[in-house]
Motif scaffolding. Structure first.
Motif, short mmCIF file in Angstrom:
data_model
loop_
_atom_site.label_atom_id
_atom_site.label_comp_id
_atom_site.label_asym_id
_atom_site.label_seq_id
_atom_site.Cartn_x
_atom_site.Cartn_y
_atom_site.Cartn_z
N GLY A 16 0.80 -1.22 0.00
CA GLY A 16 0.00 0.00 0.00
C GLY A 16 0.83 1.27 0.00
O GLY A 16 2.06 1.23 0.02
N ILE A 17 0.13 2.41 0.02
CA ILE A 17 0.78 3.71 -0.03
C ILE A 17 1.69 3.93 1.18
O ILE A 17 2.77 4.49 1.07
CB ILE A 17 -0.27 4.84 -0.12
N ASN A 18 1.26 3.48 2.34
CA ASN A 18 2.03 3.69 3.57
C ASN A 18 2.96 2.53 3.89
O ASN A 18 3.46 2.41 5.00
CB ASN A 18 1.08 3.93 4.74
N GLY A 19 3.16 1.63 2.92
CA GLY A 19 4.08 0.52 3.12
C GLY A 19 3.44 -0.72 3.70
O GLY A 19 4.13 -1.70 3.99
N GLU A 20 2.12 -0.73 3.88
CA GLU A 20 1.45 -1.91 4.45
C GLU A 20 1.31 -3.00 3.39
O GLU A 20 1.08 -2.71 2.22
CB GLU A 20 0.09 -1.52 5.05
N ASP A 21 1.47 -4.25 3.83
CA ASP A 21 1.38 -5.39 2.91
C ASP A 21 -0.08 -5.73 2.68
O ASP A 21 -0.82 -6.02 3.63
CB ASP A 21 2.14 -6.58 3.51
N THR A 27 -4.14 -8.43 -10.71
CA THR A 27 -3.63 -7.17 -11.28
C THR A 27 -4.76 -6.19 -11.58
O THR A 27 -4.65 -4.99 -11.31
CB THR A 27 -2.81 -7.45 -12.55
N ALA A 28 -5.87 -6.69 -12.11
CA ALA A 28 -7.01 -5.82 -12.43
C ALA A 28 -7.54 -5.13 -11.18
O ALA A 28 -7.85 -3.93 -11.19
CB ALA A 28 -8.12 -6.63 -13.10
N GLU A 29 -7.62 -5.88 -10.09
CA GLU A 29 -8.09 -5.30 -8.82
C GLU A 29 -7.10 -4.25 -8.30
O GLU A 29 -7.51 -3.20 -7.79
CB GLU A 29 -8.28 -6.42 -7.79
N ALA A 30 -5.81 -4.53 -8.43
CA ALA A 30 -4.78 -3.58 -7.98
C ALA A 30 -4.85 -2.29 -8.80
O ALA A 30 -4.71 -1.19 -8.25
CB ALA A 30 -3.40 -4.22 -8.09
N LEU A 31 -5.07 -2.41 -10.11
CA LEU A 31 -5.19 -1.23 -10.98
C LEU A 31 -6.43 -0.41 -10.61
O LEU A 31 -6.38 0.82 -10.59
CB LEU A 31 -5.25 -1.64 -12.45
N THR A 32 -7.54 -1.09 -10.32
CA THR A 32 -8.77 -0.41 -9.91
C THR A 32 -8.54 0.36 -8.62
O THR A 32 -8.95 1.51 -8.48
CB THR A 32 -9.91 -1.43 -9.72
N MET A 33 -7.85 -0.28 -7.69
CA MET A 33 -7.53 0.36 -6.40
C MET A 33 -6.65 1.59 -6.62
O MET A 33 -6.87 2.64 -6.00
CB MET A 33 -6.80 -0.66 -5.50
N ALA A 34 -5.67 1.48 -7.52
CA ALA A 34 -4.77 2.60 -7.81
C ALA A 34 -5.53 3.77 -8.42
O ALA A 34 -5.32 4.93 -8.03
CB ALA A 34 -3.65 2.15 -8.75
N THR A 54 3.86 -1.69 -5.84
CA THR A 54 3.59 -0.72 -4.79
C THR A 54 2.67 0.37 -5.32
O THR A 54 2.79 0.78 -6.48
CB THR A 54 4.91 -0.08 -4.32
N LEU A 55 1.78 0.83 -4.46
CA LEU A 55 0.96 1.99 -4.79
C LEU A 55 1.75 3.23 -4.41
O LEU A 55 2.15 3.39 -3.26
CB LEU A 55 -0.37 1.94 -4.02
N ILE A 56 2.03 4.10 -5.41
CA ILE A 56 2.88 5.28 -5.19
C ILE A 56 2.18 6.51 -5.76
O ILE A 56 1.59 6.45 -6.83
CB ILE A 56 4.25 5.09 -5.89
N ALA A 57 2.28 7.63 -5.03
CA ALA A 57 1.73 8.89 -5.52
C ALA A 57 2.40 9.26 -6.83
O ALA A 57 3.58 8.97 -7.04
CB ALA A 57 1.95 10.00 -4.49
#
Length: 159
Positions: A16-21, A27-34, A54-57
């Motif tokens: 996650g954005i704050n480093g949480e696992d 991949t589709a779900e991760a892209l939707t979340m991003a 990783t989700l990054i700003a």
């Protein structure tokens, strides 16, 4: 570094954005979340399965991409040749050349050609003066080396 839709893996190990696992996610779900969080999904390594992402700003992703590109570029070693009997103006010109090269991210090899063994001390003094003047632009990698027909020293750029 691969980002967003360019990631071809079926699933990714997501952080996650704050480093949480966040575990292994499709991949589709991760892209939707991003997209929902208005951030980028960045793959940090393609050599693992599933690839860690990783989700990054967005601004941070650009910055990381630029720093990775900078680290990828190998520093060149540029040679600057001098003589032991150099005039003040020529000395200043060579010093400015060295500063420009060091600030550009390349290393400098200062070489003084010696025509007789008596010039060794003068060459060593000249290199020490240059090292002192270039202290703000670079760090000395090697000591002053007197060998046969030349005196040399290498400077690396400051990071």
């Amino acid at each position: 570094m691969i980002a967003n839709e360019k990631i071809k893996a079926a699933e990714v190990q997501l952080t996650g954005i704050n480093g949480e696992d966040l575990g292994i996610v499709p991949t589709a779900e991760a892209l939707t979340m991003a997209k929902k969080l208005k951030v980028d999904l960045v793959c940090t390594s393609l050599y693992q399965s599933p690839p860690p992402c990783t989700l990054i700003a967005k601004a941070q992703a650009k910055q990381e991409k630029a720093s990775a590109k900078k680290r990828e570029r190998r520093a060149k070693v540029k040679e600057i040749r001098l003589t032991p009997h150099i005039e003040d103006h020529d000395y200043d010109t060579k010093k400015q050349q060295c500063e420009k090269i060091l600030r550009g991210g390349d290393a400098v090899q200062l070489v003084i050609r010696l025509s007789s063994s008596k010039e060794g001390d003068k060459a060593k003094e000249l290199l020490q003066a240059l090292l002192k003047d270039l202290k703000e632009a670079g760090t000395q990698e090697t000591g002053i080396q007197l060998s046969g027909k030349q005196a040399a020293v290498k400077l690396n750029p400051l990071d």
